[in-house]
Motif scaffolding. Structure first.
Motif, PDB file in Angstrom:
ATOM      1  N   VAL A   1       0.843  -1.196   0.000  1.00 33.64           N
ATOM      2  CA  VAL A   1       0.000   0.000   0.000  1.00 33.64           C
ATOM      3  C   VAL A   1       0.876   1.243   0.000  1.00 33.64           C
ATOM      4  CG1 VAL A   1      -1.780   1.263   1.226  1.00 33.64           C
ATOM      5  CG2 VAL A   1      -1.780  -1.236   1.290  1.00 33.64           C
ATOM      6  N   GLN A   2       0.575   2.150  -0.894  1.00 29.69           N
ATOM      7  CA  GLN A   2       1.235   3.454  -0.891  1.00 29.69           C
ATOM      8  C   GLN A   2       0.231   4.504  -0.426  1.00 29.69           C
ATOM      9  OE1 GLN A   2       1.509   1.662  -4.159  1.00 29.69           O
ATOM     10  NE2 GLN A   2       3.169   0.614  -3.087  1.00 29.69           N
ATOM     11  N   LEU A   3       0.669   5.317   0.516  1.00 27.65           N
ATOM     12  CA  LEU A   3      -0.157   6.402   1.048  1.00 27.65           C
ATOM     13  C   LEU A   3       0.573   7.709   0.804  1.00 27.65           C
ATOM     14  CD1 LEU A   3      -1.175   4.789   4.461  1.00 27.65           C
ATOM     15  CD2 LEU A   3      -2.499   4.836   2.353  1.00 27.65           C
ATOM     16  N   VAL A   4      -0.057   8.592   0.074  1.00 26.68           N
ATOM     17  CA  VAL A   4       0.551   9.879  -0.258  1.00 26.68           C
ATOM     18  C   VAL A   4      -0.262  10.990   0.368  1.00 26.68           C
ATOM     19  CG1 VAL A   4       1.261  11.427  -2.106  1.00 26.68           C
ATOM     20  CG2 VAL A   4       1.460   8.935  -2.414  1.00 26.68           C
ATOM     21  N   GLU A   5       0.391  11.730   1.255  1.00 26.42           N
ATOM     22  CA  GLU A   5      -0.279  12.795   1.999  1.00 26.42           C
ATOM     23  C   GLU A   5       0.068  14.156   1.415  1.00 26.42           C
ATOM     24  OE1 GLU A   5       0.639  10.219   6.005  1.00 26.42           O
ATOM     25  OE2 GLU A   5       1.883  11.868   5.312  1.00 26.42           O
ATOM     26  N   SER A   6      -0.819  15.095   1.646  1.00 26.73           N
ATOM     27  CA  SER A   6      -0.562  16.475   1.254  1.00 26.73           C
ATOM     28  C   SER A   6      -1.392  17.405   2.118  1.00 26.73           C
ATOM     29  CB  SER A   6      -0.894  16.693  -0.224  1.00 26.73           C
ATOM     30  OG  SER A   6      -2.262  16.430  -0.464  1.00 26.73           O
ATOM     31  N   GLY A   7      -1.019  18.673   2.121  1.00 27.72           N
ATOM     32  CA  GLY A   7      -1.850  19.672   2.770  1.00 27.72           C
ATOM     33  C   GLY A   7      -1.311  20.258   4.050  1.00 27.72           C
ATOM     34  N   GLY A   8      -0.175  19.796   4.547  1.00 25.65           N
ATOM     35  CA  GLY A   8       0.366  20.375   5.762  1.00 25.65           C
ATOM     36  C   GLY A   8       0.912  21.773   5.510  1.00 25.65           C
ATOM     37  N   GLY A   9       1.352  22.413   6.587  1.00 24.76           N
ATOM     38  CA  GLY A   9       1.929  23.739   6.436  1.00 24.76           C
ATOM     39  C   GLY A   9       1.960  24.500   7.733  1.00 24.76           C
TER      40      GLY A   9
ATOM     41  N   SER B   1      -3.116   3.742  -2.626  1.00 23.39           N
ATOM     42  CA  SER B   1      -3.097   2.972  -3.867  1.00 23.39           C
ATOM     43  C   SER B   1      -2.365   1.662  -3.642  1.00 23.39           C
ATOM     44  CB  SER B   1      -2.421   3.765  -4.983  1.00 23.39           C
ATOM     45  OG  SER B   1      -1.082   4.053  -4.648  1.00 23.39           O
ATOM     46  N   GLY B   2      -2.620   0.698  -4.515  1.00 25.98           N
ATOM     47  CA  GLY B   2      -1.895  -0.563  -4.484  1.00 25.98           C
ATOM     48  C   GLY B   2      -2.245  -1.471  -3.328  1.00 25.98           C
ATOM     49  N   SER B   3      -3.421  -1.283  -2.722  1.00 28.52           N
ATOM     50  CA  SER B   3      -3.722  -2.049  -1.506  1.00 28.52           C
ATOM     51  C   SER B   3      -3.954  -3.531  -1.787  1.00 28.52           C
ATOM     52  CB  SER B   3      -4.929  -1.469  -0.793  1.00 28.52           C
ATOM     53  OG  SER B   3      -6.100  -1.629  -1.570  1.00 28.52           O
ATOM     54  N   GLY B   4      -4.621  -3.846  -2.872  1.00 28.15           N
ATOM     55  CA  GLY B   4      -4.929  -5.246  -3.140  1.00 28.15           C
ATOM     56  C   GLY B   4      -6.006  -5.801  -2.227  1.00 28.15           C
ATOM     57  N   PHE B   5      -6.561  -4.986  -1.369  1.00 30.67           N
ATOM     58  CA  PHE B   5      -7.663  -5.412  -0.508  1.00 30.67           C
ATOM     59  C   PHE B   5      -8.633  -4.251  -0.372  1.00 30.67           C
ATOM     60  CE2 PHE B   5      -6.309  -2.944   3.153  1.00 30.67           C
ATOM     61  CZ  PHE B   5      -4.932  -2.884   3.033  1.00 30.67           C
ATOM     62  N   SER B   6      -9.840  -4.572   0.054  1.00 30.96           N
ATOM     63  CA  SER B   6     -10.845  -3.533   0.251  1.00 30.96           C
ATOM     64  C   SER B   6     -10.534  -2.802   1.554  1.00 30.96           C
ATOM     65  CB  SER B   6     -12.238  -4.156   0.311  1.00 30.96           C
ATOM     66  OG  SER B   6     -13.211  -3.156   0.529  1.00 30.96           O
TER      67      SER B   6
ATOM     68  N   TYR C   1      -0.167   0.247   7.524  1.00 28.19           N
ATOM     69  CA  TYR C   1       0.533   1.017   6.505  1.00 28.19           C
ATOM     70  C   TYR C   1       0.452   2.499   6.873  1.00 28.19           C
ATOM     71  CZ  TYR C   1       0.564  -3.237   3.718  1.00 28.19           C
ATOM     72  OH  TYR C   1       0.776  -4.511   3.282  1.00 28.19           O
ATOM     73  N   TRP C   2       1.583   3.204   6.651  1.00 23.85           N
ATOM     74  CA  TRP C   2       1.680   4.601   7.033  1.00 23.85           C
ATOM     75  C   TRP C   2       2.130   5.455   5.862  1.00 23.85           C
ATOM     76  CZ3 TRP C   2       0.062   5.882  11.838  1.00 23.85           C
ATOM     77  CH2 TRP C   2      -0.006   4.861  12.800  1.00 23.85           C
ATOM     78  N   GLY C   3       1.641   6.682   5.839  1.00 19.78           N
ATOM     79  CA  GLY C   3       2.161   7.648   4.891  1.00 19.78           C
ATOM     80  C   GLY C   3       3.497   8.189   5.383  1.00 19.78           C
ATOM     81  N   GLN C   4       4.071   9.070   4.566  1.00 18.92           N
ATOM     82  CA  GLN C   4       5.389   9.605   4.891  1.00 18.92           C
ATOM     83  C   GLN C   4       5.318  10.695   5.943  1.00 18.92           C
ATOM     84  OE1 GLN C   4       3.576  10.465   2.312  1.00 18.92           O
ATOM     85  NE2 GLN C   4       3.840  12.686   1.915  1.00 18.92           N
ATOM     86  N   GLY C   5       4.127  11.199   6.201  1.00 16.18           N
ATOM     87  CA  GLY C   5       3.964  12.245   7.196  1.00 16.18           C
ATOM     88  C   GLY C   5       3.975  13.624   6.573  1.00 16.18           C
ATOM     89  N   THR C   6       3.174  14.509   7.134  1.00 19.17           N
ATOM     90  CA  THR C   6       3.145  15.897   6.678  1.00 19.17           C
ATOM     91  C   THR C   6       3.154  16.803   7.917  1.00 19.17           C
ATOM     92  OG1 THR C   6       1.979  17.507   5.278  1.00 19.17           O
ATOM     93  CG2 THR C   6       0.602  15.981   6.516  1.00 19.17           C
ATOM     94  N   GLN C   7       4.022  17.802   7.876  1.00 17.62           N
ATOM     95  CA  GLN C   7       4.209  18.671   9.030  1.00 17.62           C
ATOM     96  C   GLN C   7       3.089  19.706   9.115  1.00 17.62           C
ATOM     97  OE1 GLN C   7       6.813  18.733  11.502  1.00 17.62           O
ATOM     98  NE2 GLN C   7       5.408  20.206  12.460  1.00 17.62           N
TER      99      GLN C   7
END
Length: 116
Positions: free
Chosen positions: A2-10, A25-30, A105-111
């Motif tokens: 699973v890829q998790l892409v975050e946005s919107g921090g600031g 994306s890419g989870s392969g499961f519901s 699964y974790w995203g990369q993090g947004t500050q």
């Protein structure tokens, strides 16, 4: 995988608002649960909010009434609308998706930085 892409921090002043997004994306499961966690310097990672596919939500007491989690299930995307931000909300925010077999699964993090 699973890829998790975050946005919107600031950076925002106290009382302001930010909206975070996380696309899976890419989870392969519901995907059933999608959520947000945060980690402030020197502190443990903590739950902010989660949302089930059914629409059921769960919030940390510290953000109730100020933050709203929502989802676009068709796009496997989760949002976190953060209003009335406080300096104590300053942290790195992580998107989370737990798999049916127990792996997180974790995203990369947004500050998110809230100035007083």
């Amino acid at each position: 995988q699973v890829q998790l892409v975050e946005s919107g921090g600031g950076l925002v002043q106290a009382g302001g608002s930010l909206r975070l997004s996380c696309a899976a994306s890419g989870s392969g499961f519901s995907i059933n649960v999608m959520g947000w966690y945060r980690q402030a310097p020197g502190k443990q990672r903590e739950l902010v909010a989660t949302m089930f596919n059914s629409g059921s939500t769960n919030y940390a007491d510290s953000v109730k009434g100020r933050f709203t989690i929502s989802r676009d299930n068709a796009k496997n995307t989760v949002f976190l609308q953060m209003n009335s931000l406080k300096p104590e909300d300053t942290a790195v925010y992580y998107c989370n998706v737990p798999s049916p077999w127990g792996r997180d699964y974790w995203g990369q993090g947004t500050q998110v930085t809230v100035s007083s």
